[in-house]
Write a protein that holds these residues in place. Structure first.
Motif, PDB file in Angstrom:
ATOM      1  N   THR A  28       0.831  -1.198   0.000  1.00  0.00           N
ATOM      2  CA  THR A  28       0.000   0.000   0.000  1.00  0.00           C
ATOM      3  C   THR A  28       0.866   1.248   0.000  1.00  0.00           C
ATOM      4  O   THR A  28       1.879   1.315   0.701  1.00  0.00           O
ATOM      5  N   ASN A  77      -1.512   7.941  -0.604  1.00  0.00           N
ATOM      6  CA  ASN A  77      -2.690   8.061  -1.476  1.00  0.00           C
ATOM      7  C   ASN A  77      -3.598   6.835  -1.430  1.00  0.00           C
ATOM      8  O   ASN A  77      -4.606   6.791  -2.136  1.00  0.00           O
ATOM      9  N   LYS A  91      -3.304   3.924  -2.602  1.00  0.00           N
ATOM     10  CA  LYS A  91      -3.278   2.958  -3.697  1.00  0.00           C
ATOM     11  C   LYS A  91      -2.817   1.626  -3.123  1.00  0.00           C
ATOM     12  O   LYS A  91      -1.968   1.584  -2.227  1.00  0.00           O
ATOM     13  N   GLY A 141      -5.790   1.947  -8.275  1.00  0.00           N
ATOM     14  CA  GLY A 141      -4.828   2.924  -8.751  1.00  0.00           C
ATOM     15  C   GLY A 141      -5.254   4.362  -8.560  1.00  0.00           C
ATOM     16  O   GLY A 141      -4.643   5.262  -9.136  1.00  0.00           O
ATOM     17  N   GLY A 142      -6.318   4.564  -7.778  1.00  0.00           N
ATOM     18  CA  GLY A 142      -6.761   5.918  -7.513  1.00  0.00           C
ATOM     19  C   GLY A 142      -8.163   6.218  -7.983  1.00  0.00           C
ATOM     20  O   GLY A 142      -8.797   7.161  -7.515  1.00  0.00           O
ATOM     21  N   ASP A 161       4.753   3.548  -8.496  1.00  0.00           N
ATOM     22  CA  ASP A 161       3.360   3.773  -8.884  1.00  0.00           C
ATOM     23  C   ASP A 161       2.895   2.762  -9.930  1.00  0.00           C
ATOM     24  O   ASP A 161       1.699   2.494 -10.050  1.00  0.00           O
ATOM     25  N   PHE A 211       0.360  -0.180  -9.214  1.00  0.00           N
ATOM     26  CA  PHE A 211      -1.075   0.015  -9.036  1.00  0.00           C
ATOM     27  C   PHE A 211      -1.818   0.315 -10.336  1.00  0.00           C
ATOM     28  O   PHE A 211      -3.029   0.491 -10.330  1.00  0.00           O
TER      29      PHE A 211
END
Length: 261
Positions: A71, A75, A77, A90-91, A242, A245
């Motif tokens: 995690t 944010n 994700k 992924g958001g 990133d 995700f």
């Protein structure tokens, strides 16, 4: 003239701000305690390493049986890998791969154990409201309690409620009561009960290594019905990549399923 030049240089250096002190001061100013936190919650968070320390962390990972979770704490994700599937967020959307598996529970499941694992810090998120409740006896010991509720449109299940029970002397969390409203979409007075009594320190934070569900009915605590253990725990200030995700090509988007009963 040479001595004057040297003297001028010394004065110039002495007048320059100390970059190390500046950096330290900037770091000290960077953290501001959330204004919505209650006094009781702050005591609990401090007993577990402080919200300030938690807010510095960006990376959290652990294994739960054959399941591996990573995690981004800044944010939220998340990526949950298991032998049969991988679930990610992924958001925007929760995705599941491969696209041939049943994804009906993925939206509900993707951060379920993260929330249980990240107690008590996770209830310090924005949008939460706190209410001190009357002390209660659980398994022969009296605990102080904080009820946590959420504002409208906070998460997928804003009607969920939590009651965090903590030791009145140490302020450490020991029990959690919670309701489940995700599928029904309706408020509930039926609470489930988890015991938190196995903690270890990771990067200045007390985090659980195991949690146990107990039978709970009519204010009576019964026997343990299930235990989940967390291993290979890592929590650091380094951000996860990133790319972990991002939804892959062979994935499907999980349905919301709120209010489906």
């Amino acid at each position: 003239m040479k001595y004057l030049t040297i003297l001028s240089l010394v004065v110039l250096i002495a007048c320059q701000p100390n970059k190390q002190n500046q950096d330290t001061e900037e770091e000290a100013k960077a953290y501001e305690a959330p204004k919505h936190h209650s006094e009781s919650l702050t005591k609990v968070l401090d007993a577990h390493g402080s919200h300030e320390q938690w807010s510095k962390m960006k990376y959290l990972s652990y294994t739960k049986g054959e399941e591996y979770t990573i995690t981004n704490l800044q944010n939220r994700k998340i990526r949950v890998e298991s032998p049969d599937q991988t679930i990610g967020f992924g958001g925007t959307d929760v995705w599941v791969t491969p696209d041939t598996v049943d994804a009906s529970r993925a939206r509900f499941y993707h951060n379920l154990f993260f929330y249980f694992y990240a107690m008590p810090f996770v209830v310090g998120d924005p949008g939460a409201f706190y209410e001190d409740v009357e002390p209660r006896e659980l398994k022969g010991k009296t605990y102080n309690g904080i009820k946590i509720s959420y504002g409208e449109n906070v998460g997928d299940a804003p009607d969920d409620n939590y009651i965090l029970w903590f030791d009145p002397e140490t302020n450490k969390m020991e029990w959690l009561m919670y309701t489940v409203t995700y599928r029904s979409g309706e408020p509930s007075d039926t609470y489930k009960l988890i015991r938190y009594d196995q903690w270890s320190e990771f990067n200045g934070l007390l985090l659980p290594t195991a949690i146990q569900w107990h039978q709970y009915k009519g204010d009576s605590v019964g026997e343990m019905s299930n235990e989940v253990r967390f291993e290979n725990i890592q929590v650091t200030e380094e951000s996860p990549a990133d790319s972990l995700f991002v939804m892959p090509e062979n994935a499907q988007i999980a349905p919301l399923n709120v209010g489906k009963g």
